[in-house]
Design a protein around this motif. Structure first.
Motif, PDB file in Angstrom:
ATOM      1  N   LEU A 187      25.238  -0.536 -18.503  1.00  0.00           N
ATOM      2  CA  LEU A 187      25.707  -1.907 -18.272  1.00  0.00           C
ATOM      3  C   LEU A 187      24.723  -2.915 -18.850  1.00  0.00           C
ATOM      4  O   LEU A 187      25.118  -3.895 -19.487  1.00  0.00           O
ATOM      5  CB  LEU A 187      25.899  -2.157 -16.771  1.00  0.00           C
ATOM      6  CG  LEU A 187      27.174  -1.578 -16.155  1.00  0.00           C
ATOM      7  CD1 LEU A 187      27.097  -1.571 -14.629  1.00  0.00           C
ATOM      8  CD2 LEU A 187      28.404  -2.364 -16.620  1.00  0.00           C
ATOM      9  N   LEU A 191      25.552  -5.682 -21.771  1.00  0.00           N
ATOM     10  CA  LEU A 191      25.363  -7.134 -21.653  1.00  0.00           C
ATOM     11  C   LEU A 191      24.493  -7.651 -22.792  1.00  0.00           C
ATOM     12  O   LEU A 191      24.701  -8.751 -23.306  1.00  0.00           O
ATOM     13  CB  LEU A 191      24.751  -7.480 -20.295  1.00  0.00           C
ATOM     14  CG  LEU A 191      25.665  -7.176 -19.101  1.00  0.00           C
ATOM     15  CD1 LEU A 191      24.922  -7.361 -17.784  1.00  0.00           C
ATOM     16  CD2 LEU A 191      26.906  -8.065 -19.134  1.00  0.00           C
ATOM     17  N   TYR A 209      29.113  -9.489  -8.521  1.00  0.00           N
ATOM     18  CA  TYR A 209      28.521  -9.524  -9.858  1.00  0.00           C
ATOM     19  C   TYR A 209      27.024  -9.791  -9.742  1.00  0.00           C
ATOM     20  O   TYR A 209      26.205  -9.152 -10.400  1.00  0.00           O
ATOM     21  CB  TYR A 209      29.183 -10.608 -10.698  1.00  0.00           C
ATOM     22  CG  TYR A 209      28.573 -10.782 -12.077  1.00  0.00           C
ATOM     23  CD1 TYR A 209      28.805  -9.843 -13.075  1.00  0.00           C
ATOM     24  CD2 TYR A 209      27.770 -11.877 -12.374  1.00  0.00           C
ATOM     25  CE1 TYR A 209      28.247 -10.004 -14.337  1.00  0.00           C
ATOM     26  CE2 TYR A 209      27.212 -12.046 -13.624  1.00  0.00           C
ATOM     27  CZ  TYR A 209      27.448 -11.109 -14.608  1.00  0.00           C
ATOM     28  OH  TYR A 209      26.886 -11.265 -15.848  1.00  0.00           O
ATOM     29  N   MET A 212      25.361  -6.673  -8.829  1.00  0.00           N
ATOM     30  CA  MET A 212      25.337  -5.744  -9.963  1.00  0.00           C
ATOM     31  C   MET A 212      24.245  -6.139 -10.943  1.00  0.00           C
ATOM     32  O   MET A 212      23.443  -5.306 -11.374  1.00  0.00           O
ATOM     33  CB  MET A 212      26.701  -5.718 -10.661  1.00  0.00           C
ATOM     34  CG  MET A 212      26.724  -4.784 -11.861  1.00  0.00           C
ATOM     35  SD  MET A 212      28.341  -4.709 -12.684  1.00  0.00           S
ATOM     36  CE  MET A 212      28.183  -6.053 -13.865  1.00  0.00           C
TER      37      MET A 212
ATOM     38  N   LYS B 168      36.632 -19.300 -23.539  1.00  0.00           N
ATOM     39  CA  LYS B 168      35.275 -19.009 -23.061  1.00  0.00           C
ATOM     40  C   LYS B 168      35.353 -18.516 -21.613  1.00  0.00           C
ATOM     41  O   LYS B 168      34.631 -17.594 -21.215  1.00  0.00           O
ATOM     42  CB  LYS B 168      34.394 -20.268 -23.169  1.00  0.00           C
ATOM     43  CG  LYS B 168      32.923 -19.893 -23.208  1.00  0.00           C
ATOM     44  CD  LYS B 168      31.975 -21.075 -23.277  1.00  0.00           C
ATOM     45  CE  LYS B 168      30.574 -20.606 -22.911  1.00  0.00           C
ATOM     46  NZ  LYS B 168      29.672 -21.695 -22.533  1.00  0.00           N
ATOM     47  N   ARG B 171      36.310 -14.913 -21.603  1.00  0.00           N
ATOM     48  CA  ARG B 171      35.236 -14.020 -22.022  1.00  0.00           C
ATOM     49  C   ARG B 171      34.225 -13.837 -20.886  1.00  0.00           C
ATOM     50  O   ARG B 171      33.843 -12.722 -20.557  1.00  0.00           O
ATOM     51  CB  ARG B 171      34.529 -14.562 -23.266  1.00  0.00           C
ATOM     52  CG  ARG B 171      33.573 -13.530 -23.841  1.00  0.00           C
ATOM     53  CD  ARG B 171      32.890 -14.019 -25.100  1.00  0.00           C
ATOM     54  NE  ARG B 171      31.517 -13.561 -25.119  1.00  0.00           N
ATOM     55  CZ  ARG B 171      31.126 -12.419 -25.657  1.00  0.00           C
ATOM     56  NH1 ARG B 171      31.990 -11.627 -26.237  1.00  0.00           N
ATOM     57  NH2 ARG B 171      29.859 -12.053 -25.617  1.00  0.00           N
ATOM     58  N   ILE B 172      33.827 -14.934 -20.277  1.00  0.00           N
ATOM     59  CA  ILE B 172      32.849 -14.813 -19.185  1.00  0.00           C
ATOM     60  C   ILE B 172      33.444 -14.042 -18.012  1.00  0.00           C
ATOM     61  O   ILE B 172      32.809 -13.162 -17.437  1.00  0.00           O
ATOM     62  CB  ILE B 172      32.365 -16.218 -18.738  1.00  0.00           C
ATOM     63  CG1 ILE B 172      31.547 -16.837 -19.874  1.00  0.00           C
ATOM     64  CG2 ILE B 172      31.511 -16.109 -17.480  1.00  0.00           C
ATOM     65  CD1 ILE B 172      30.986 -18.194 -19.563  1.00  0.00           C
ATOM     66  N   MET B 173      34.714 -14.321 -17.683  1.00  0.00           N
ATOM     67  CA  MET B 173      35.345 -13.580 -16.589  1.00  0.00           C
ATOM     68  C   MET B 173      35.565 -12.112 -16.949  1.00  0.00           C
ATOM     69  O   MET B 173      35.553 -11.250 -16.089  1.00  0.00           O
ATOM     70  CB  MET B 173      36.682 -14.225 -16.208  1.00  0.00           C
ATOM     71  CG  MET B 173      36.515 -15.477 -15.395  1.00  0.00           C
ATOM     72  SD  MET B 173      35.555 -15.152 -13.897  1.00  0.00           S
ATOM     73  CE  MET B 173      34.412 -16.516 -13.992  1.00  0.00           C
ATOM     74  N   ILE B 175      33.468 -10.439 -18.325  1.00  0.00           N
ATOM     75  CA  ILE B 175      32.191  -9.830 -17.925  1.00  0.00           C
ATOM     76  C   ILE B 175      32.065  -9.846 -16.399  1.00  0.00           C
ATOM     77  O   ILE B 175      31.941  -8.805 -15.750  1.00  0.00           O
ATOM     78  CB  ILE B 175      30.990 -10.606 -18.521  1.00  0.00           C
ATOM     79  CG1 ILE B 175      31.051 -10.649 -20.048  1.00  0.00           C
ATOM     80  CG2 ILE B 175      29.675 -10.025 -18.026  1.00  0.00           C
ATOM     81  CD1 ILE B 175      30.780  -9.352 -20.729  1.00  0.00           C
ATOM     82  N   VAL B 176      32.123 -11.054 -15.852  1.00  0.00           N
ATOM     83  CA  VAL B 176      31.782 -11.242 -14.438  1.00  0.00           C
ATOM     84  C   VAL B 176      32.741 -10.458 -13.526  1.00  0.00           C
ATOM     85  O   VAL B 176      32.313  -9.791 -12.591  1.00  0.00           O
ATOM     86  CB  VAL B 176      31.794 -12.747 -14.081  1.00  0.00           C
ATOM     87  CG1 VAL B 176      31.759 -12.962 -12.581  1.00  0.00           C
ATOM     88  CG2 VAL B 176      30.615 -13.453 -14.740  1.00  0.00           C
ATOM     89  N   LEU B 179      34.225  -6.525 -16.383  1.00  0.00           N
ATOM     90  CA  LEU B 179      33.281  -5.417 -16.569  1.00  0.00           C
ATOM     91  C   LEU B 179      32.823  -4.863 -15.223  1.00  0.00           C
ATOM     92  O   LEU B 179      32.695  -3.649 -15.047  1.00  0.00           O
ATOM     93  CB  LEU B 179      32.081  -5.900 -17.402  1.00  0.00           C
ATOM     94  CG  LEU B 179      31.001  -4.855 -17.670  1.00  0.00           C
ATOM     95  CD1 LEU B 179      31.555  -3.659 -18.437  1.00  0.00           C
ATOM     96  CD2 LEU B 179      29.828  -5.469 -18.460  1.00  0.00           C
ATOM     97  N   THR B 180      32.586  -5.762 -14.271  1.00  0.00           N
ATOM     98  CA  THR B 180      32.132  -5.318 -12.950  1.00  0.00           C
ATOM     99  C   THR B 180      33.171  -4.389 -12.310  1.00  0.00           C
ATOM    100  O   THR B 180      32.856  -3.267 -11.917  1.00  0.00           O
ATOM    101  CB  THR B 180      31.888  -6.551 -12.040  1.00  0.00           C
ATOM    102  OG1 THR B 180      31.058  -7.472 -12.721  1.00  0.00           O
ATOM    103  CG2 THR B 180      31.238  -6.147 -10.734  1.00  0.00           C
TER     104      THR B 180
END
Lengths: 450, 450
Positions: A187, A191, A209, A212, B168, B171-173, B175-176, B179-180
């Motif tokens: 992970l 990132l 998050y 994590m 944007k 993209r951030i979500m 990840i947050v 991905l989590t």
């Protein structure tokens, strides 16, 4: 007589930790290592014997503990195991067990007892109390006197002892350590690869998050060689990695195909496998999250009040007024100077705990005040009533000359941290005293410089 | 006049949450939904208007909020957006933003202001205070009056408002949230696939494994359809999945080849990318872990003492003696009966907090005691001194007839929870009183049935 203990690789890390621990328990300890200068220092620091000759150390020990890094463990076992005396005990303390167990069994003489060991803690642990120690002896060695001794010693020290075969150990550790490290390092690398601004991303963060990210940060900041070895020397790790990658690919495929039902099935099956542990996880993570947010909320309530701030690492304590909190920092004001502290690196004390710390760490001044009470008054009851409002003691009780008949003089000592505070306290004290049957005799302020 | 607000899909989840919240703020709220029975119940429960006609709701609102599940958001926008009045505001509250933003811009009439919104919280949140709300309006709509109104409303309610473009956001979500969720669901599926006994594995657990298991348990126990949609409707998720799988494969390969230096390089580079966030993560996870272990240690200190146990969900409070703690459970004894509570599901109170709860939740009995003090005694000072030792008040002050000259009668009321306790307190009270210049007049115990 207590056995003589040789720790191969005892000049560093957990080996050194055991050298210190066992020396303090009264054992005769020899440590060996390659670096003579470091060895000499450890010799002085711990009061143990040092040699840079592993074989000599192995020959001398009634107990020989291999405490070298995982990647050289096998080689060092081959080097020293044949030299361990018959009747002695041979152990290792590596985080993997199958390879060391096999190698020790193969290279040690007949008559040497082998107990492969995995202490589940790092060298920052203060003692064995409540620490998990895993022992993976063969069925034969499990019956030995040495095994009983080791087991009883660990139990007496308060450790939680688990006994399992080495291959089962490596499989479980492949999950508990191996999969955990692997997933979080992957992970972290992801990132980095996606060039995510970590600090910025936390603005959008759910508490999960945030947790994590914290675990990733924690793991990638550790000794990378140790983490490499924990992966590379565990014979079960390939299967675990492959299963994880398979699941990731499967789920990614499902998402690509927008196959909702397949996704739901995977989550439900995992949840079913977890059983009551799923709910437990929700509860447990709630508590972890709540503990962190409530700490910040409690801090906000203390703004403008006096607090003590204790650095978690150095244990240094600072007193002052909590001025403000922003992000991860709090600002403390003392005598017009401001100082910033990282909230995650300090413990904060207020109220009763603050008072206790002040008494322990700040120089107290005091004032003595003599009060006349009727002879039959119980001064302990008076003191008990006053203790809640003052930092107070009785320092003298006197009857007789110069004291009105039927009365006694009780001298109270009131403590404080500066002149102004003591003056205020004196006033309050006298106001109370005259309402509960006391008469002021005289008072004097001592140690009032500031 | 306050605008009329229509919430499409307002009979459930976060839509219903906003219906209640905005209704309580004095807005005129209409909710729409397919299920008429549910709608009628919500109408009654919240005092809002219900219609099962989305288009009608859209036509009536000055503000129209789309609050349907992600997977039908696009379809519902296409259905209702063309019917939103010119001059009105159109919003959605989905966790993805690129698709809803585009669809709303395309299907709304000219003159309708569009503000795609992502409230970063669930329906269990009590208010907007300190909650993150993300707004993703176009540059044009950012200049509108409606935008100012929304922004100011959220700010006044104490929310943290973030404004970014929809892509944007996704993209951030990705990840947050994406991905989590993805990583932890994959981990859960892996543990199921490897048939790991979760409870058993925790015996070997480091605190970090325990945290990981908790987060997995938490996530796989959530609504799987919502989690499927969060993955499936985020246009950025494929790239994120692929990067993660690549990193996993790369690291697995490195481990297979026992390439220590390559492994170390990956960890170091990730750590460098994290910068000070790596250390922050270590600190933060320390605090989380410490909070949990210290809770258990504090509990152990309370064994044998009186505590209050409050269920986190039901808020029900139980009083009793803490008998024992094992695993995740504590045993409370009350009147000879024992009851078990899951430690992760309760808050425990002792000391001052316990006293506060007892005063609030248990029926207090009391005793009134009249004491003669000299007339010039300040009864407030006496009360202040006694407050620390007793749950006590003054209920009457009397001078004159039947009272010795120069004296007054002060009637104190002492509270307690049973007869025995009150008897003891009375005795202690009288012992104190006679040492501080008071004389007993008479006392009577009231409400003493047990």
């Amino acid at each position: 007589m207590k056995p003589k203990i040789s720790i191969i690789g005892g000049t560093d890390g957990l080996g050194k930790w055991f050298a210190r621990y066992l020396k303090n328990k009264g054992f005769d300890v020899i440590v060996s290592g390659r670096d003579i200068e470091k060895g000499k220092n450890v010799e002085k620091e711990l009061g143990v014997k040092f040699t840079n000759n592993n074989i000599k150390a192995a020959q001398e020990g009634d107990v020989v503990i291999i405490a070298v890094p995982i990647n050289v463990t096998e080689r060092v076992i081959k080097e020293v195991a044949p030299h361990v005396k018959e009747g002695s005990l041979l152990m290792d303390i590596t985080s993997i067990k199958e390879i060391p167990a096999k190698t020790m069994e193969k290279y040690a003489k007949k008559g040497v007892v082998v107990i492969p060991t995995h202490p589940m803690f790092g060298p920052s642990t203060p003692s064995l109390l409540r620490q998990v120690v895993i022992l993976t002896p063969s069925e034969e060695h499990k019956k030995s006197e040495w095994f009983k001794k080791v087991y009883n010693f660990l139990k007496e020290e308060g450790a939680k002892v688990i006994i399992i075969p080495p291959d089962k150990h490596d499989r479980i550790m492949g999950i508990v350590q191996g999969l955990t490290h692997y997933a979080f390092i992957s992970l972290g690398a992801t990132l980095k690869e996606l060039n995510v601004d970590i600090k910025e991303s936390r603005k959008f963060a759910s508490p999960i998050y945030e947790l994590m990210i914290s675990i990733i940060g924690r793991i990638i900041g550790q000794n990378p060689y140790l983490y490499a070895d924990i992966q590379m020397f565990n014979p079960k790790i390939s299967e675990i990695h492959e299963t994880f990658i398979d699941q990731c690919q499967k789920i990614s495929e499902i998402v690509k195909n927008k196959d909702r039902e397949a996704f739901v099935k995977i989550m439900k099956e995992a949840s079913k496998h977890f059983g009551s542990e799923a709910k437990r996880g929700a509860y447990y993570s709630d508590k972890a999250v709540f503990a962190l947010t409530s700490e910040i909320e409690n801090l906000n309530k203390l703004i403008g009040k006096e607090i003590a701030v204790k650095n978690i690492n150095s244990n240094k304590i600072h007193f002052g007024i909590l001025k403000s909190i922003d992000d991860d920092y709090l600002t403390l004001e003392k005598n017009g100077n401001e100082q910033k502290f990282n909230i995650l690196r300090v413990d904060v004390f207020s109220g009763e705990e603050l008072e206790k710390l002040k008494r322990k760490h700040l120089k107290r001044k005091h004032i003595d005040i003599s009060i006349l009470f009727k002879r039959d008054v119980d001064e302990n009851i008076i003191l008990k009533l006053l203790k809640d409002l003052f930092d107070i003691d009785i320092v003298d009780i006197y009857e007789g000359k110069n004291i009105e008949k039927g009365y006694k003089s009780i001298t109270f000592r009131i403590y404080g941290y500066n002149k102004k505070e003591l003056k205020d306290k004196e006033e309050e004290f006298l106001r109370i005293i005259k309402n509960i049957g006391g008469k002021e005799r005289f008072s004097k302020i001592k140690k009032l410089k500031n």
